[in-house]
Motif scaffolding. Structure first.
Motif, short mmCIF file in Angstrom:
data_model
loop_
_atom_site.label_atom_id
_atom_site.label_comp_id
_atom_site.label_asym_id
_atom_site.label_seq_id
_atom_site.Cartn_x
_atom_site.Cartn_y
_atom_site.Cartn_z
N ASN A 15 0.83 -1.21 0.00
CA ASN A 15 0.00 0.00 0.00
C ASN A 15 0.86 1.26 0.00
O ASN A 15 0.56 2.22 -0.71
N ALA A 16 1.93 1.26 0.79
CA ALA A 16 2.82 2.42 0.85
C ALA A 16 3.49 2.65 -0.50
O ALA A 16 3.64 3.79 -0.95
N ALA A 17 3.89 1.57 -1.17
CA ALA A 17 4.54 1.70 -2.48
C ALA A 17 3.57 2.24 -3.52
O ALA A 17 3.92 3.12 -4.31
N GLY A 64 14.73 3.83 2.29
CA GLY A 64 13.46 4.48 2.59
C GLY A 64 12.62 3.71 3.59
O GLY A 64 12.02 4.30 4.49
N ILE A 65 12.62 2.39 3.46
CA ILE A 65 11.85 1.56 4.38
C ILE A 65 12.44 1.64 5.78
O ILE A 65 11.71 1.76 6.77
N ARG A 66 13.78 1.59 5.87
CA ARG A 66 14.43 1.68 7.19
C ARG A 66 14.17 3.04 7.84
O ARG A 66 14.00 3.11 9.06
N SER A 67 14.15 4.11 7.06
CA SER A 67 13.91 5.43 7.64
C SER A 67 12.46 5.57 8.11
O SER A 67 12.17 6.35 9.02
N GLN A 79 10.59 -4.81 17.66
CA GLN A 79 11.30 -3.84 16.83
C GLN A 79 11.55 -4.49 15.47
O GLN A 79 11.92 -5.66 15.39
N LEU A 80 11.33 -3.74 14.40
CA LEU A 80 11.48 -4.28 13.05
C LEU A 80 12.84 -3.89 12.47
O LEU A 80 13.22 -2.72 12.49
N GLU A 81 13.56 -4.88 11.96
CA GLU A 81 14.81 -4.65 11.26
C GLU A 81 14.66 -5.21 9.85
O GLU A 81 14.26 -6.37 9.68
N PHE A 82 14.97 -4.40 8.85
CA PHE A 82 14.74 -4.78 7.45
C PHE A 82 16.05 -5.12 6.75
O PHE A 82 17.05 -4.42 6.92
N GLY A 130 5.17 -0.42 -10.89
CA GLY A 130 6.03 -1.46 -11.42
C GLY A 130 7.03 -2.00 -10.43
O GLY A 130 7.99 -2.67 -10.81
N ILE A 131 6.86 -1.72 -9.15
CA ILE A 131 7.76 -2.23 -8.12
C ILE A 131 6.99 -3.22 -7.27
O ILE A 131 5.89 -2.93 -6.79
N ILE A 132 7.57 -4.39 -7.11
CA ILE A 132 6.94 -5.43 -6.29
C ILE A 132 7.79 -5.63 -5.05
O ILE A 132 8.99 -5.91 -5.14
N ILE A 133 7.17 -5.48 -3.90
CA ILE A 133 7.84 -5.72 -2.62
C ILE A 133 7.16 -6.90 -1.97
O ILE A 133 5.96 -6.89 -1.72
#
Length: 131
Positions: A24-26, A68-71, A93-96, A33-36
């Motif tokens: 949703n954020a993407a 961007g995701i980490r920030s 806590q989430l670490e990517f 055209g970006i798949i996460i």
């Protein structure tokens, strides 16, 4: 050491919700055209940290998207906490991280198919040596 049932349950809940939030954020961010996809979530024994492994296509955009995701990790954590407030007492806590296993498999397949010929092109030998 094998994961406990609780760790597996939390990982599956986080994985399902993270896919939804990140996609949703993407799409709202205008990235077409970006798949996460979330390939794996590992939760520590004390349930305080969740390591999230992302597979991003196309691979070229992976590094900048990860930054961007980490920030935005605190915002993502808050969104996931809102979705899972009835299932989880404490939000880990989430670490990517980037999951490069598909890239690794692709390189192995190329090596097995012998698409690169180090005999005709000796410069390729330098790539294969471990430093």
């Amino acid at each position: 050491m094998e994961e406990s049932q609780r760790q597996k349950k939390i990982a599956s809940v986080l994985k399902r919700d993270l896919v939804d939030v990140l996609q949703n954020a993407a799409s709202q961010g205008g990235m077409q055209g970006i798949i996460i996809s979330v390939s794996k979530v590992r939760v520590t024994v004390d349930l305080s940290i969740a390591k999230v492994y992302l597979s991003i296509f196309p691979n070229a955009k992976g590094k900048e998207l990860l930054v961007g995701i980490r920030s935005n990790a605190p915002l993502i954590k808050h969104e996931i906490a809102q979705r899972t407030k009835h299932q989880l007492r404490r939000m880990p806590q989430l670490e990517f991280f980037i999951d490069d296993s598909l890239e690794y498999i692709d390189q192995i397949e190329k090596s097995l198919k012998r698409t690169e010929d180090p005999i005709s092109n000796p410069e390729l030998l330098g790539k294969r040596k471990k430093s």
